[in-house]
Design a protein around this motif. Structure first.
Motif, PDB file in Angstrom:
ATOM      1  N   VAL A 155      25.740 -59.204-146.195  1.00 26.40           N
ATOM      2  CA  VAL A 155      24.465 -58.717-146.525  1.00 26.40           C
ATOM      3  C   VAL A 155      25.120 -57.116-146.747  1.00 26.40           C
ATOM      4  CG1 VAL A 155      22.250 -57.767-146.314  1.00 26.40           C
ATOM      5  CG2 VAL A 155      22.732 -60.010-145.482  1.00 26.40           C
ATOM      6  N   GLY A 156      25.946 -56.676-146.276  1.00 27.71           N
ATOM      7  CA  GLY A 156      26.478 -55.363-146.524  1.00 27.71           C
ATOM      8  C   GLY A 156      27.126 -55.443-147.719  1.00 27.71           C
ATOM      9  N   VAL A 157      27.962 -56.177-148.191  1.00 25.94           N
ATOM     10  CA  VAL A 157      28.767 -56.240-149.442  1.00 25.94           C
ATOM     11  C   VAL A 157      27.492 -56.277-150.462  1.00 25.94           C
ATOM     12  CG1 VAL A 157      30.229 -57.811-150.795  1.00 25.94           C
ATOM     13  CG2 VAL A 157      30.735 -57.450-148.221  1.00 25.94           C
ATOM     14  N   LEU A 158      26.683 -57.114-150.504  1.00 21.80           N
ATOM     15  CA  LEU A 158      25.604 -57.441-151.255  1.00 21.80           C
ATOM     16  C   LEU A 158      25.177 -55.890-151.528  1.00 21.80           C
ATOM     17  CD1 LEU A 158      23.964 -60.708-150.496  1.00 21.80           C
ATOM     18  CD2 LEU A 158      25.520 -60.328-152.503  1.00 21.80           C
ATOM     19  N   ALA A 159      24.556 -55.338-150.633  1.00 22.68           N
ATOM     20  CA  ALA A 159      24.124 -53.904-150.680  1.00 22.68           C
ATOM     21  C   ALA A 159      25.072 -52.841-151.509  1.00 22.68           C
ATOM     22  CB  ALA A 159      23.718 -53.369-149.287  1.00 22.68           C
ATOM     23  N   VAL A 160      26.350 -53.037-151.401  1.00 28.13           N
ATOM     24  CA  VAL A 160      27.109 -52.123-152.110  1.00 28.13           C
ATOM     25  C   VAL A 160      27.181 -52.709-153.550  1.00 28.13           C
ATOM     26  CG1 VAL A 160      29.675 -51.778-152.346  1.00 28.13           C
ATOM     27  CG2 VAL A 160      28.891 -51.881-150.125  1.00 28.13           C
ATOM     28  N   LEU A 161      27.157 -54.010-153.940  1.00 24.96           N
ATOM     29  CA  LEU A 161      27.142 -54.473-155.284  1.00 24.96           C
ATOM     30  C   LEU A 161      25.875 -54.007-155.914  1.00 24.96           C
ATOM     31  CD1 LEU A 161      28.761 -58.134-154.730  1.00 24.96           C
ATOM     32  CD2 LEU A 161      29.970 -55.867-155.568  1.00 24.96           C
TER      33      LEU A 161
END
Length: 430
Positions: free
Chosen positions: A49-55
């Motif tokens: 989810v953290g990666v999605l927040a970055v994207l």
């Protein structure tokens, strides 16, 4: 007839104004906190989810460039890079490959808090409340397990065992989380977001956590708790020159442990087994069933290896193999099943990475104190100092829960604080 959307916003609008990124970061944070206390799967999901927040960051390129200037992000990235480069001299390539994957959060989690749209103060306060609340509930639940059969529990403590947490968390990490929750509860009471009823609830949580840690007699957690309290008193005297108050608090730090020793049987049992542990080691008797003595043997074993590989160590992936090999030469009377590993993160860094590995670890752990803005954040100060104390008696990054605890709180507290401080400086300069 045209169809008019009754929704106040669209997904495109959420992305454009940054709320999608922020909500995803909040979701990842909530999943991480819940996972630390209850489920490893949620911890793993939080990184995704953290990666999605970055994207989902609408100004992704700009924020990626900005994050490269953050010392905290750089330090974690260098630790991970060292792991990658150690492939040139490791002899445990399968372990190296697994660890390179397992340690990806060293890069992913700081990146999430450095690039995604930052959480609001209210959202961060909510995440803190969840950490304290879950810690308190699990503490009460574990206390209930103790009270079901205190005689049996006290016997286990008398032979060096511990009352397990109701969710199965390893007692060392569980006790450290309870100590962290205790201090976070006290610090959050100062927040302007804390309503009177919330302040009372936080005070009750801190009192419950304090009592439960003593009743359950978690040795590592109590060491971290009292070590941080002692440092707080020292800072009070040195920085604020509150000599009278400092002297009274020092007396309390002596009096409270003495009072608990004479009133709580688990504390008596823990002290007695610790003293017996030390005597067993000093006199050279059989130490197979003595946890503290086995740690001393592990530390001596580690120092031999460090002396043989002082600069770059044996390679991070080879630490366990090197320890087992050294035990085969000198086992201190321990059976192979009792050949424990380093139980000290500083020694772990030295064995695996030598001076290079230790410098990188110290840069990550204490380097943030070089920045005035970070030194002024009480949450960051308490977190880093408590981790510094805990790492004296355990290799917290070796087990997944300890690794996840450190990496998440490092991103949530330390990286986010540096990012905010840098943004404020840039705004002032403009």
């Amino acid at each position: 007839m045209p169809v008019t959307s009754i929704l106040p916003f669209s997904l495109r609008q959420l992305y454009a104004d940054g709320r999608l990124s922020q909500y995803l970061l909040l979701l990842g944070s909530l999943a991480a906190v819940t996972g630390l206390f209850a489920s490893r799967a949620l911890v793993a999901l939080s990184s995704v989810v953290g990666v999605l927040a970055v994207l989902a960051q609408p100004h992704l390129r700009q924020q990626l460039r900005a994050c490269t200037r953050l010392q905290t992000v750089l330090g974690m990235a260098l630790m991970y890079l060292f792991w990658l480069l150690s492939v040139v001299y490791t002899s445990e390539t399968d372990i190296w490959r697994h660890e390179v994957y397992r340690k990806l959060p060293l890069v992913v989690v700081p990146l999430a808090f450095a690039v995604a749209v930052p959480l609001s103060l209210r959202q961060r306060f909510g995440v803190g409340l969840l950490f304290v609340g879950l810690g308190t509930l699990l503490a009460l639940g574990t206390l209930g397990r103790y009270l079901l059969d205190p005689e049996a529990a006290n016997y286990e403590i008398s032979i060096g065992h511990n009352v397990p947490a109701i969710t199965g968390i390893f007692h060392i990490h569980f006790s450290i989380m309870l100590a962290l929750a205790f201090f976070f509860a006290l610090l959050m009471r100062r927040s302007g977001l804390a309503l009177p009823v919330v302040r009372k609830a936080l005070l009750a949580c801190s009192a419950i956590l304090f009592v439960v840690m003593h009743v359950l007699a978690y040795r590592t957690g109590l060491m971290v708790l009292y070590g941080m309290l002692l440092l707080d008193v020292g800072l009070l005297i040195a920085l604020q020159r509150r000599y009278v108050l400092g002297a009274l608090l020092l007396l309390a730090l002596v009096g409270v442990p003495l009072a608990t020793y004479y009133t709580l049987e688990p504390i008596q049992q823990r002290v007695n087994v610790t003293l017996d542990d030390l005597a067993q080691y000093r006199t050279g008797r059989d130490i197979n069933d003595y946890s503290l003595a086995k740690r001393f043997a592990a530390w001596k074993t580690a120092t031999v290896i460090i002396g043989q590989h002082p600069v770059a160590g044996v390679a991070p992936a080879d630490v366990d193999a090197a320890m087992l090999d050294q035990y085969s030469y000198q086992d201190y009377g321990l059976l192979p099943k009792n050949w424990v590993m380093t139980h000290n993160q500083y020694l772990e860094a030295l064995v695996g990475g030598g001076i290079i590995g230790l410098v990188l670890w110290l840069f990550v752990l204490f380097g943030p104190f070089l920045q005035p803005a970070i030194r002024q954040n009480a949450y960051v100060v308490h977190f880093l100092l408590m981790m510094g104390i805990a790492n004296l008696v355990d290799s917290l990054l070796q087990m997944q829960i300890g690794f996840s605890l450190f990496v998440f709180l490092y991103g949530f507290l330390v990286v986010a604080t540096e990012r905010q401080a840098r943004s404020t400086l840039l705004a002032q300069a403009a």
